[in-house]
Motif scaffolding. Structure first.
Motif, PDB file in Angstrom:
ATOM      1  N   HIS A   1       0.847  -1.179   0.000  1.00 41.93           N
ATOM      2  CA  HIS A   1       0.000   0.000   0.000  1.00 41.93           C
ATOM      3  C   HIS A   1       0.893   1.243   0.000  1.00 41.93           C
ATOM      4  O   HIS A   1       1.799   1.350   0.813  1.00 41.93           O
ATOM      5  CB  HIS A   1      -0.886  -0.032   1.241  1.00 41.93           C
ATOM      6  CG  HIS A   1      -1.600   1.253   1.479  1.00 41.93           C
ATOM      7  ND1 HIS A   1      -2.694   1.606   0.731  1.00 41.93           N
ATOM      8  CD2 HIS A   1      -1.366   2.262   2.342  1.00 41.93           C
ATOM      9  CE1 HIS A   1      -3.109   2.784   1.149  1.00 41.93           C
ATOM     10  NE2 HIS A   1      -2.318   3.211   2.118  1.00 41.93           N
ATOM     11  N   ILE A   2       0.630   2.111  -0.917  1.00 40.37           N
ATOM     12  CA  ILE A   2       1.374   3.367  -0.928  1.00 40.37           C
ATOM     13  C   ILE A   2       0.376   4.508  -0.942  1.00 40.37           C
ATOM     14  O   ILE A   2      -0.483   4.579  -1.812  1.00 40.37           O
ATOM     15  CB  ILE A   2       2.270   3.479  -2.183  1.00 40.37           C
ATOM     16  CG1 ILE A   2       3.275   2.349  -2.219  1.00 40.37           C
ATOM     17  CG2 ILE A   2       3.016   4.801  -2.167  1.00 40.37           C
ATOM     18  CD1 ILE A   2       4.142   2.382  -3.448  1.00 40.37           C
TER      19      ILE A   2
ATOM     20  N   SER B   1      -0.219  10.773   0.265  1.00 40.98           N
ATOM     21  CA  SER B   1      -0.338  11.839   1.252  1.00 40.98           C
ATOM     22  C   SER B   1       0.550  11.594   2.470  1.00 40.98           C
ATOM     23  O   SER B   1       0.847  12.497   3.214  1.00 40.98           O
ATOM     24  CB  SER B   1      -1.788  11.984   1.690  1.00 40.98           C
ATOM     25  OG  SER B   1      -2.192  10.810   2.337  1.00 40.98           O
ATOM     26  N   GLU B   2       0.955  10.367   2.670  1.00 38.47           N
ATOM     27  CA  GLU B   2       1.788  10.079   3.839  1.00 38.47           C
ATOM     28  C   GLU B   2       3.266  10.223   3.515  1.00 38.47           C
ATOM     29  O   GLU B   2       4.112  10.067   4.383  1.00 38.47           O
ATOM     30  CB  GLU B   2       1.565   8.632   4.297  1.00 38.47           C
ATOM     31  CG  GLU B   2       0.223   8.368   4.920  1.00 38.47           C
ATOM     32  CD  GLU B   2       0.065   6.913   5.287  1.00 38.47           C
ATOM     33  OE1 GLU B   2       1.017   6.140   5.054  1.00 38.47           O
ATOM     34  OE2 GLU B   2      -0.999   6.566   5.797  1.00 38.47           O
ATOM     35  N   ILE B   3       3.557  10.387   2.232  1.00 37.57           N
ATOM     36  CA  ILE B   3       4.952  10.273   1.831  1.00 37.57           C
ATOM     37  C   ILE B   3       5.486  11.586   1.294  1.00 37.57           C
ATOM     38  O   ILE B   3       4.817  12.290   0.522  1.00 37.57           O
ATOM     39  CB  ILE B   3       5.104   9.153   0.777  1.00 37.57           C
ATOM     40  CG1 ILE B   3       4.918   7.804   1.463  1.00 37.57           C
ATOM     41  CG2 ILE B   3       6.474   9.204   0.115  1.00 37.57           C
ATOM     42  CD1 ILE B   3       4.891   6.657   0.514  1.00 37.57           C
ATOM     43  N   GLU B   4       6.668  11.922   1.735  1.00 37.85           N
ATOM     44  CA  GLU B   4       7.355  13.091   1.213  1.00 37.85           C
ATOM     45  C   GLU B   4       8.601  12.598   0.492  1.00 37.85           C
ATOM     46  O   GLU B   4       9.349  11.781   1.019  1.00 37.85           O
ATOM     47  CB  GLU B   4       7.772  13.988   2.397  1.00 37.85           C
ATOM     48  CG  GLU B   4       8.096  15.405   2.030  1.00 37.85           C
ATOM     49  CD  GLU B   4       6.859  16.210   1.692  1.00 37.85           C
ATOM     50  OE1 GLU B   4       6.792  16.752   0.598  1.00 37.85           O
ATOM     51  OE2 GLU B   4       5.940  16.260   2.545  1.00 37.85           O
ATOM     52  N   GLU B   5       8.761  13.036  -0.731  1.00 38.07           N
ATOM     53  CA  GLU B   5       9.949  12.607  -1.466  1.00 38.07           C
ATOM     54  C   GLU B   5      11.044  13.656  -1.288  1.00 38.07           C
ATOM     55  O   GLU B   5      10.862  14.811  -1.597  1.00 38.07           O
ATOM     56  CB  GLU B   5       9.611  12.416  -2.944  1.00 38.07           C
ATOM     57  CG  GLU B   5       8.669  11.259  -3.156  1.00 38.07           C
ATOM     58  CD  GLU B   5       8.273  11.070  -4.618  1.00 38.07           C
ATOM     59  OE1 GLU B   5       9.057  11.476  -5.492  1.00 38.07           O
ATOM     60  OE2 GLU B   5       7.187  10.511  -4.851  1.00 38.07           O
TER      61      GLU B   5
ATOM     62  N   LEU C   1       3.930   7.272  -6.101  1.00 34.81           N
ATOM     63  CA  LEU C   1       5.222   7.943  -6.152  1.00 34.81           C
ATOM     64  C   LEU C   1       5.253   8.833  -7.378  1.00 34.81           C
ATOM     65  O   LEU C   1       4.693   8.500  -8.409  1.00 34.81           O
ATOM     66  CB  LEU C   1       6.348   6.901  -6.220  1.00 34.81           C
ATOM     67  CG  LEU C   1       6.398   5.920  -5.056  1.00 34.81           C
ATOM     68  CD1 LEU C   1       7.370   4.803  -5.352  1.00 34.81           C
ATOM     69  CD2 LEU C   1       6.752   6.613  -3.761  1.00 34.81           C
TER      70      LEU C   1
END
Lengths: 575, 110
Positions: A107-108, A111-115, A152
């Motif tokens: 699961h990706i 909104s939870e991920i900052e690159e 991503l």
């Protein structure tokens, strides 16, 4: 066109090693399965069956080919997935417990991920690698890896990583299925096809005339022969079945064995032996001419021989047919109970033509009958055009001949005029064509049956009257009276009048005989009279003669006496 | 990032909280170039901006593959902010300081 013989023998030296999918029919068109140890792309629109296809590949691999599999789900959680396929009889939980299957949900959430710079997908590699190694998996499914693109944002990294991933999977030697949603003008939204070069399969779900058909096409399969057509497939309670439709070769083996039609007189019309085994027979006629009865009688006879028969009914329900046939002395229920007769009834509008074909195929593969009846094919026209129905029937006949199964179609002709080209255009395809038609004459309707054609055998060119009785079907030689062909009550009347004259004739004969006897008696009596007349004349004649003798004798004696009496001159007198 | 998220974060995490201890976990894969860069960058960042207020744990996924599944790790290197809440995931080599600030919910002082 490919030669089916070549592609159905996997594992020949020098050919690409293949991993059988276990999906009915697919292994035939791919020549043994998907490329072993390589990735395959399955693409198609939403709801075209990609996930089901891939999960069936994994489950069949685990259950039938002893190849453990890993299912990486990007869309559904493991539990959801398990629940979705329970209806197909796939028990994912149990397979996981047996270490034959591993499901990993990835699961990706964007909104939870900052690159924050350069990254790679090593996490995915590690998870996948761990899952593969922990159960020794041979098969992997990535469903749907495109979801990475929504999670991503750095496309260049993703593309580079995907290329690395597929390369890595190839090195691992696992057979992989990657699913991808169909994009605009491309096979997949993210152009996954450029990474997967070995095998691409497109699934399609089309609705025409409100009837849906699923189709499958192998777009490419590097290093292998494969079927190039669109193949219809079916998703039902046993999973996917693909129908390998056309083999355009005409190499079907033929049989010289003959099988009875169940109507003795009809067999007589075909030099007394009936149809060839493995041939196709068309029975056509207008409504109410007894086509179903002929078909049922054929089925009944097949079962009586102890052979299996499937009856595909498109118009009546099985119990209706059983009841109706009981009224003409055929007990079909008995055969159903004995497991010889199988009914498969469905409305033509239930699904598309191709689906019907797949369903028929499936039934035939399962039951392995000797005889198949389709009653009637005319109704299929409601779900397809004439040419479609014809091509479907060609494929069906092809398949049945391959399997040496005799097939009988019934077809309704709507007008009473015999068209030379009619009946969904199959009349030229079939080996034997029986035509039942109404003969309207003298205020009544009778049925006449004749053989339009019967390939490879001597057959009668006569119209027979076809009679349905309480004890079954019967053919009667049509009566050729002085005024032409007579049927029904006219025939009976003619027969009766001829019967009468015969009796009279016989009667006449005996009278003449008696006359002769009498004549002879008279003659004999006359002969007797003449005989006695002759006797009396003879006696009369004889009487004079005797008297003369007597007179002579008496005179002699008298003379002697006289001589004795005279004495002396006796010597002179006597010398 | 949506404005709602920003709002929620700013509400829960006023910039004047001084004594918060940041619990950070950095997941890396052995000594890959990205991993090494990420370790260096995050250490420099923390020393510069969170001096004395952070705990950094560096985990090699190669050694503990099961963690990858548990923590839903796909892309690496990944920095997981366990505390203060909400949990946040930062992926990449942490070279984009601006985004690290935002990801950790810090005011960009410099």
């Amino acid at each position: 066109m490919f030669n089916q013989n070549d592609i159905t023998q996997p594992g020949k030296p020098g050919t690409l090693p293949k991993a059988p999918t276990g999906i009915a029919g697919l292994d035939e068109i791919t020549g043994g399965g998907l490329p072993k140890g390589r990735p395959t792309l399955i693409c198609g629109e939403a709801g075209s069956g990609k996930t089901l296809f891939s999960i069936e590949f994994i489950v069949r691999g685990a259950t039938e080919f002893n190849e453990p599999g890993v299912f990486i789900a990007f869309e559904e959680k493991a539990e959801e997935l398990a629940m979705n396929v329970t209806s197909l009889g796939f028990d994912l939980e149990q397979l996981q417990a047996q270490k034959m299957l591993k499901v990993d949900y990835i699961h990706i959430d964007r909104s939870e991920i900052e690159e924050t710079g350069e990254y790679d997908l090593d996490g995915l590699f590690i998870r996948l690698g761990y899952a593969i190694d922990s159960i020794g998996a041979k098969r992997v499914v990535l469903d749907t890896i495109e979801n990475l693109f929504s999670g991503l944002s750095n496309q260049s990294i993703l593309r580079a990583e995907l290329r690395r991933l597929f390369h890595w999977l190839k090195e691992k030697g696992v057979t992989t299925i990657i699913t991808g949603e169909k994009g605009d003008g491309y096979l997949t939204r993210q152009g996954l096809e450029e990474y997967v070069s070995d095998c691409v399969i497109l699934l399609d779900h089309r609705v025409e005339n409100q009837i849906s058909t699923r189709r499958l096409r192998i777009i490419k399969y590097r290093g292998s022969l494969h079927g190039t057509n669109e193949y219809p497939f079916l998703i039902d309670e046993e999973g996917i079945s693909v129908l390998p439709v056309t083999s355009l070769k005409l190499h079907n083996k033929v049989s010289t064995e003959r099988i009875s039609s169940g109507i003795n007189q009809l067999d007589d019309m075909m030099s007394g032996k009936g149809f060839f085994r493995g041939s196709s027979i068309l029975v056509s006629g207008t409504a109410g001419t007894g086509k179903t009865s002929i078909a049922a009688s054929f089925a009944n006879e097949t079962c009586n021989r102890g052979e299996k028969c499937i009856y595909f009914a498109f118009e009546e329900s099985p119990s209706q047919i059983v009841r109706n046939m009981y009224s003409i002395g055929m007990d079909l229920q008995k055969h159903i109970d004995n497991g010889l007769l199988f009914f498969h009834a469905s409305r033509p509008t239930l699904n598309g033509l191709e689906m019907h074909l797949v369903a028929i195929h499936k039934q035939i593969k399962k039951v392995k009958p000797k005889v198949v009846v389709l009653d009637p094919i005319t109704n299929l026209i409601t779900v397809g055009s004439v040419s479609e129905v014809k091509s479907m029937l060609i494929r069906l006949i092809d398949f049945l001949q391959e399997e040496q199964i005799t097939v009988m179609f019934t077809a309704l002709t709507l007008n009473n005029i015999v068209n030379e080209q009619t009946d969904e255009g199959v009349s030229s395809l079939v080996d034997a064509w029986l035509l039942v038609r109404d003969i309207e004459f003298n205020g009544e309707r009778n049925r006449g049956l004749y053989m339009m054609k019967s390939r490879g055998m001597k057959h009668s060119n006569q119209v027979r009257e076809f009679v349905i009785t309480n004890n079954g079907l019967n053919l009667i030689d049509v009566y050729l009276g002085p005024d032409g062909v007579l049927t029904g009550s006219a025939r009976e009347a003619q027969q009766m009048s001829e019967e009468t004259s015969k009796v009279i004739y016989n009667h006449g004969l005996t009278r003449k005989d008696r006359e002769i006897i009498r004549k002879r008696k008279v003659l004999e009596a006359k002969i007797a009279t003449l005989q006695s007349e002759f006797e009396s004349i003879e006696e009369e004649l004889n009487k004079g003669y005797v008297e003369e003798e007597l007179v002579k004798e008496v005179a002699g004696q008298t003379r002697d006496k006289m001589t004795k009496l005279r004495g002396g001159n006796n010597t002179e007198f006597t010398s | 990032m949506s404005t709602w998220d920003e709002y929620a974060e700013s509400g829960r995490q006023p910039g004047n909280v001084i004594n918060t201890i940041y619990k950070l976990r950095l997941f890396v894969t052995g000594a890959s170039p990205n991993s090494l860069r990420a370790i260096t960058n995050i250490k420099v960042f923390c020393e510069n901006n969170l001096k004395g207020k952070y705990e950094l744990e560096i985990i090699d996924i190669y050694q503990q593959p099961l963690i990858a599944q548990k923590e839903q790790i796909v892309a690496l290197p990944m920095l997981l902010k366990k505390f203060p809440l909400p949990e946040r995931k930062l992926i990449g080599d942490m070279s984009d300081t601006e985004k690290v600030f935002r990801g950790l919910g810090l005011e960009n002082a410099g």
